[in-house]
Design a protein around this motif. Structure first.
Motif, short mmCIF file in Angstrom:
data_model
loop_
_atom_site.label_atom_id
_atom_site.label_comp_id
_atom_site.label_asym_id
_atom_site.label_seq_id
_atom_site.Cartn_x
_atom_site.Cartn_y
_atom_site.Cartn_z
N ALA A 1 0.85 -9.04 -8.45
CA ALA A 1 0.51 -9.20 -9.86
C ALA A 1 1.70 -9.57 -10.73
O ALA A 1 1.57 -10.37 -11.66
CB ALA A 1 -0.13 -7.92 -10.39
N ARG A 2 2.86 -8.99 -10.45
CA ARG A 2 4.05 -9.21 -11.28
C ARG A 2 5.30 -8.79 -10.50
O ARG A 2 5.20 -8.00 -9.56
CB ARG A 2 3.93 -8.46 -12.60
N PRO A 3 6.47 -9.26 -10.90
CA PRO A 3 7.67 -8.98 -10.11
C PRO A 3 8.35 -7.64 -10.41
O PRO A 3 9.42 -7.36 -9.89
CB PRO A 3 8.61 -10.13 -10.52
N PHE A 4 7.75 -6.79 -11.22
CA PHE A 4 8.40 -5.56 -11.67
C PHE A 4 8.31 -4.44 -10.64
O PHE A 4 7.37 -4.37 -9.86
CB PHE A 4 7.80 -5.10 -12.99
N PHE A 5 9.30 -3.55 -10.68
CA PHE A 5 9.32 -2.38 -9.81
C PHE A 5 9.81 -1.18 -10.59
O PHE A 5 10.44 -1.30 -11.64
CB PHE A 5 10.20 -2.60 -8.57
N THR A 6 9.53 0.00 -10.03
CA THR A 6 10.01 1.26 -10.58
C THR A 6 10.43 2.17 -9.44
O THR A 6 9.70 2.33 -8.47
CB THR A 6 8.90 1.97 -11.39
N PHE A 7 11.63 2.73 -9.55
CA PHE A 7 12.08 3.78 -8.64
C PHE A 7 11.97 5.09 -9.40
O PHE A 7 12.31 5.17 -10.58
CB PHE A 7 13.56 3.60 -8.26
N ARG A 8 11.52 6.14 -8.70
CA ARG A 8 11.46 7.47 -9.30
C ARG A 8 12.24 8.43 -8.40
O ARG A 8 11.90 8.61 -7.23
CB ARG A 8 10.01 7.93 -9.46
N ALA B 1 0.82 -1.22 0.00
CA ALA B 1 0.00 0.00 0.00
C ALA B 1 0.86 1.27 0.00
O ALA B 1 0.44 2.30 -0.53
CB ALA B 1 -0.94 0.01 1.19
N ASP B 2 2.06 1.18 0.56
CA ASP B 2 2.96 2.33 0.60
C ASP B 2 3.74 2.50 -0.71
O ASP B 2 4.50 3.47 -0.85
CB ASP B 2 3.96 2.18 1.75
N HIS B 3 3.58 1.56 -1.63
CA HIS B 3 4.36 1.57 -2.87
C HIS B 3 3.46 1.43 -4.10
O HIS B 3 3.81 0.79 -5.08
CB HIS B 3 5.39 0.43 -2.83
N ASP B 4 2.32 2.06 -4.04
CA ASP B 4 1.31 1.96 -5.09
C ASP B 4 1.73 2.74 -6.33
O ASP B 4 2.23 3.87 -6.24
CB ASP B 4 0.01 2.53 -4.53
N PHE B 5 1.50 2.17 -7.50
CA PHE B 5 1.80 2.85 -8.76
C PHE B 5 0.93 4.07 -8.99
O PHE B 5 1.29 4.97 -9.74
CB PHE B 5 1.62 1.89 -9.95
N LEU B 6 -0.23 4.13 -8.36
CA LEU B 6 -1.15 5.24 -8.58
C LEU B 6 -0.77 6.50 -7.82
O LEU B 6 -1.32 7.57 -8.09
CB LEU B 6 -2.57 4.81 -8.22
N ASN B 7 0.13 6.40 -6.87
CA ASN B 7 0.51 7.56 -6.06
C ASN B 7 1.99 7.88 -6.17
O ASN B 7 2.61 8.32 -5.22
CB ASN B 7 0.15 7.29 -4.59
N THR B 8 2.55 7.67 -7.32
CA THR B 8 3.99 7.87 -7.47
C THR B 8 4.35 9.34 -7.57
O THR B 8 3.55 10.18 -7.97
CB THR B 8 4.51 7.16 -8.73
N SER B 9 5.57 9.63 -7.21
CA SER B 9 6.12 10.97 -7.36
C SER B 9 7.64 10.86 -7.45
O SER B 9 8.22 9.86 -7.04
CB SER B 9 5.70 11.86 -6.20
N TYR B 10 8.25 11.87 -8.00
CA TYR B 10 9.71 11.93 -8.08
C TYR B 10 10.21 12.66 -6.85
O TYR B 10 9.82 13.81 -6.62
CB TYR B 10 10.15 12.66 -9.36
N THR B 11 11.04 11.99 -6.06
CA THR B 11 11.55 12.57 -4.82
C THR B 11 13.06 12.38 -4.73
O THR B 11 13.60 11.45 -5.34
CB THR B 11 10.90 11.91 -3.59
N PRO B 12 13.75 13.22 -3.97
CA PRO B 12 15.20 13.05 -3.83
C PRO B 12 15.57 11.70 -3.22
O PRO B 12 16.59 11.10 -3.60
CB PRO B 12 15.60 14.19 -2.89
N GLU B 13 14.75 11.18 -2.30
CA GLU B 13 15.07 9.88 -1.68
C GLU B 13 14.59 8.72 -2.54
O GLU B 13 14.96 7.57 -2.30
CB GLU B 13 14.49 9.77 -0.27
N GLY B 14 13.79 9.00 -3.54
CA GLY B 14 13.29 7.98 -4.45
C GLY B 14 11.98 7.40 -3.98
O GLY B 14 11.77 7.18 -2.79
N TYR B 15 11.08 7.18 -4.92
CA TYR B 15 9.81 6.54 -4.63
C TYR B 15 9.82 5.18 -5.31
O TYR B 15 10.04 5.09 -6.52
CB TYR B 15 8.63 7.36 -5.14
N LEU B 16 9.62 4.13 -4.54
CA LEU B 16 9.58 2.78 -5.06
C LEU B 16 8.14 2.35 -5.25
O LEU B 16 7.34 2.43 -4.31
CB LEU B 16 10.28 1.82 -4.09
#
Length: 117
Positions: free
Chosen positions: A50-57, A29-44
């Motif tokens: 559903a799938r093994p993929f991830f994105t850091f921003r 819930a803390d790493h939802d794709f719908l609430n992403t943002s670009y931050t200095p510490e990174g958002y994972l």
């Protein structure tokens, strides 16, 4: 002088133990794709259920003359550091950097800019 560069690092978790998978699911819930943002510490963001993929921003401050490829590599190294520190295996990492100042405005952005001038 510096500028804020958006770096997106994508990859896949690899060889997760049942405990690691459980930990990721518990924090999903803390790493939802719908609430992403670009931050200095990174958002994972991920959805391991559903799938093994991830994105850091990351929002990375870069010197005006720093190449975007160099900034992308910095973001990738930050992601690797986080993954290694937390003991997660990974594969297929890719990183891309975008300078928001160089992104062309869409129709909505052009209308907003016109109203402000």
């Amino acid at each position: 002088m510096s500028r804020g560069i958006r770096v997106t690092v994508r990859g896949a978790f690899d060889s997760l133990s049942p405990g690691q998978r459980e930990t990721l699911l518990a924090s999903a819930a803390d790493h939802d794709f719908l609430n992403t943002s670009y931050t200095p510490e990174g958002y994972l963001a991920y959805d391991v259920a559903a799938r093994p993929f991830f994105t850091f921003r990351y929002l990375i401050e870069a010197a005006d003359d720093e190449d975007l490829d160099v900034t992308a590599t910095r973001g990738e190294l930050l992601a690797v550091e986080w993954l290694d520190t937390h003991g997660y295996g990974y594969k297929n990492l890719t990183a891309a950097a975008v300078d928001p100042a160089e992104v062309p405005l869409g129709a909505r952005g052009r209308r907003t800019a016109a109203k402000n001038h």
